[in-house]
Design an enzyme around this catalytic site. Structure first.
Site, mmCIF file in Angstrom:
data_model
loop_
_atom_site.group_PDB
_atom_site.id
_atom_site.type_symbol
_atom_site.label_atom_id
_atom_site.label_comp_id
_atom_site.label_asym_id
_atom_site.label_seq_id
_atom_site.Cartn_x
_atom_site.Cartn_y
_atom_site.Cartn_z
ATOM 1 N N THR A 98 -4.447 -10.081 -3.988
ATOM 2 C CA THR A 98 -3.911 -10.073 -2.624
ATOM 3 C C THR A 98 -4.548 -8.923 -1.837
ATOM 4 O O THR A 98 -4.892 -7.885 -2.381
ATOM 5 C CB THR A 98 -2.374 -9.928 -2.610
ATOM 6 O OG1 THR A 98 -2.003 -8.616 -3.038
ATOM 7 C CG2 THR A 98 -1.733 -10.964 -3.525
ATOM 8 N N GLY A 99 -4.704 -9.159 -0.527
ATOM 9 C CA GLY A 99 -5.335 -8.148 0.308
ATOM 10 C C GLY A 99 -6.771 -7.890 -0.085
ATOM 11 O O GLY A 99 -7.245 -6.749 -0.053
ATOM 12 N N ALA A 100 -7.507 -8.950 -0.428
ATOM 13 C CA ALA A 100 -8.870 -8.804 -0.949
ATOM 14 C C ALA A 100 -9.919 -8.698 0.140
ATOM 15 O O ALA A 100 -11.109 -8.656 -0.166
ATOM 16 C CB ALA A 100 -9.197 -9.984 -1.865
ATOM 17 N N ASN A 101 -9.509 -8.650 1.394
ATOM 18 C CA ASN A 101 -10.497 -8.648 2.477
ATOM 19 C C ASN A 101 -11.157 -7.291 2.687
ATOM 20 O O ASN A 101 -12.222 -7.198 3.297
ATOM 21 C CB ASN A 101 -9.869 -9.108 3.790
ATOM 22 C CG ASN A 101 -8.657 -8.290 4.171
ATOM 23 O OD1 ASN A 101 -7.570 -8.542 3.651
ATOM 24 N ND2 ASN A 101 -8.815 -7.306 5.049
ATOM 25 N N SER A 102 -10.538 -6.202 2.172
ATOM 26 C CA SER A 102 -11.121 -4.877 2.396
ATOM 27 C C SER A 102 -10.619 -3.910 1.344
ATOM 28 O O SER A 102 -9.711 -4.212 0.559
ATOM 29 C CB SER A 102 -10.775 -4.359 3.797
ATOM 30 O OG SER A 102 -9.373 -4.120 3.898
ATOM 31 N N GLY A 103 -11.208 -2.707 1.347
ATOM 32 C CA GLY A 103 -10.722 -1.612 0.531
ATOM 33 C C GLY A 103 -10.610 -1.914 -0.944
ATOM 34 O O GLY A 103 -11.498 -2.502 -1.563
ATOM 35 N N TYR A 128 7.908 3.981 3.081
ATOM 36 C CA TYR A 128 6.699 3.675 2.303
ATOM 37 C C TYR A 128 6.855 4.129 0.850
ATOM 38 O O TYR A 128 6.567 3.367 -0.091
ATOM 39 C CB TYR A 128 5.485 4.347 2.936
ATOM 40 C CG TYR A 128 4.208 4.108 2.161
ATOM 41 C CD1 TYR A 128 3.632 2.845 2.098
ATOM 42 C CD2 TYR A 128 3.578 5.150 1.478
ATOM 43 C CE1 TYR A 128 2.465 2.616 1.379
ATOM 44 C CE2 TYR A 128 2.413 4.937 0.764
ATOM 45 C CZ TYR A 128 1.858 3.669 0.717
ATOM 46 O OH TYR A 128 0.704 3.450 -0.001
#
Length: 300
Positions: free
Chosen positions: A20-25, A172
């Site tokens: 998940t969240g593989a588009n950056s960083g 957070y």
């Protein structure tokens, strides 16, 4: 002694992974290395445009990579359910990486405080809904990505959704502490599945500057940008504990892995989980609350 690097990842041919969240960083570098070593990888991204860009960059870096793009918004349980329905195939590795940090107060599509809802509840529901796919694999593994802020986190059981008082860093830290408690309880409750946590230390990603930008804090945005450039380690190095947790044969279920040098940077190693994450009754309580809030059960 040489520390563990991505070159130490074994052959992953025949294994399927979702990041998940593989588009950056961290997510991008985790997906890239899994694909480079032979895994079939689904890039689970909220933004189709950014996800497609990551997909194209991975294919350019590893022309033989088996990567696919999937639409997933962890701040919307309907999206989480739809994504799980589209991914029924056996799943060897689930990397719960996507997250938000220190945002101005806002809520998810289902009315949850955004950080707790995205960083914990969205991934809790996703893991439960993908459990049949995980159980269909030979040795499934779930990696929950936490943060060094978890060590300062506390569960505010009387105000988990920050309805009475919202402090962005406190919210957070609580959400990242929840990642650790969820890991411990998931590993205990689901036989045959290895659940581990990982954190990147201080790695330069887009996450640090998202909060200041959303709140119009130009000074905070600039300070975070300078810190990322001068102090932080690159995202590719921050991804190493995630990759170790996802692939190393000697990981210990329920454990957390982070950078070796003061949990700040360096090669991955097992780190001590903060006691407030695993005190007697805490993981089970969080599990019960999470099932109630999401309406998703691991028994379905």
């Amino acid at each position: 002694m040489r520390g563990w690097t991505a070159d130490d990842i074994g052959d992953l041919t025949g294994r399927r992974a979702i990041v998940t969240g593989a588009n950056s960083g961290l997510g991008y570098h985790t997906a890239l290395q899994l694909a480079r070593h032979g895994a079939s990888v689904v890039l689970a991204c909220r933004s189709a445009e950014r996800g497609q860009s990551a997909h194209d960059r991975i294919r350019a870096a590893a022309p033989d990579a088996d990567v696919a793009l999937g639409s997933l918004d962890l701040a919307d349980l309907a999206s989480v359910r739809a994504f799980a329905d589209r991914n029924p195939e056996p799943l060897d590795v689930l990397v719960n990486n996507a997250g938000v940090m220190a945002l101005p107060h806002r809520t998810t599509a289902d009315g949850f405080e955004m950080q707790f809802g995205t960083n914990h509840l969205g991934h809790f529901a996703l893991t439960a809904l993908l459990l049949p796919a995980l159980r269909a694999a030979k040795a499934p593994r779930v990696v929950n990505v936490t943060s060094g802020f978890a060590w300062s986190g506390r569960f505010r059981w009387n105000d988990l959704q920050s309805e009475r008082r919202y402090r962005k860093w406190g919210a957070y830290s609580q959400s990242k502490l929840a990642n650790l408690s969820f890991t411990a309880e998931l590993d205990r409750r689901v036989p045959g599945l290895t659940a581990v946590a990982a954190h990147p230390g201080y790695a330069a990603t887009n996450l640090q500057q998202a909060g200041p930008r959303l709140s119009g804090d130009r000074i905070g945005d600039r300070v975070m940008g300078i810190a990322n450039a001068v102090v932080a380690q690159p995202a590719r190095d921050g991804a190493l504990p995630l990759l170790y947790a996802a692939t190393a044969p000697d990981v210990r279920g329920g454990a957390c892995y982070g950078p070796r040098i003061l949990q700040y940077r360096g090669a991955p190693t097992e780190v001590v989980t903060p006691p407030q994450a695993t005190r007697p009754g805490v993981p089970a309580r969080l599990w019960q609350v999470s099932e109630s809030l999401t309406g998703v059960s691991f028994e379905d």
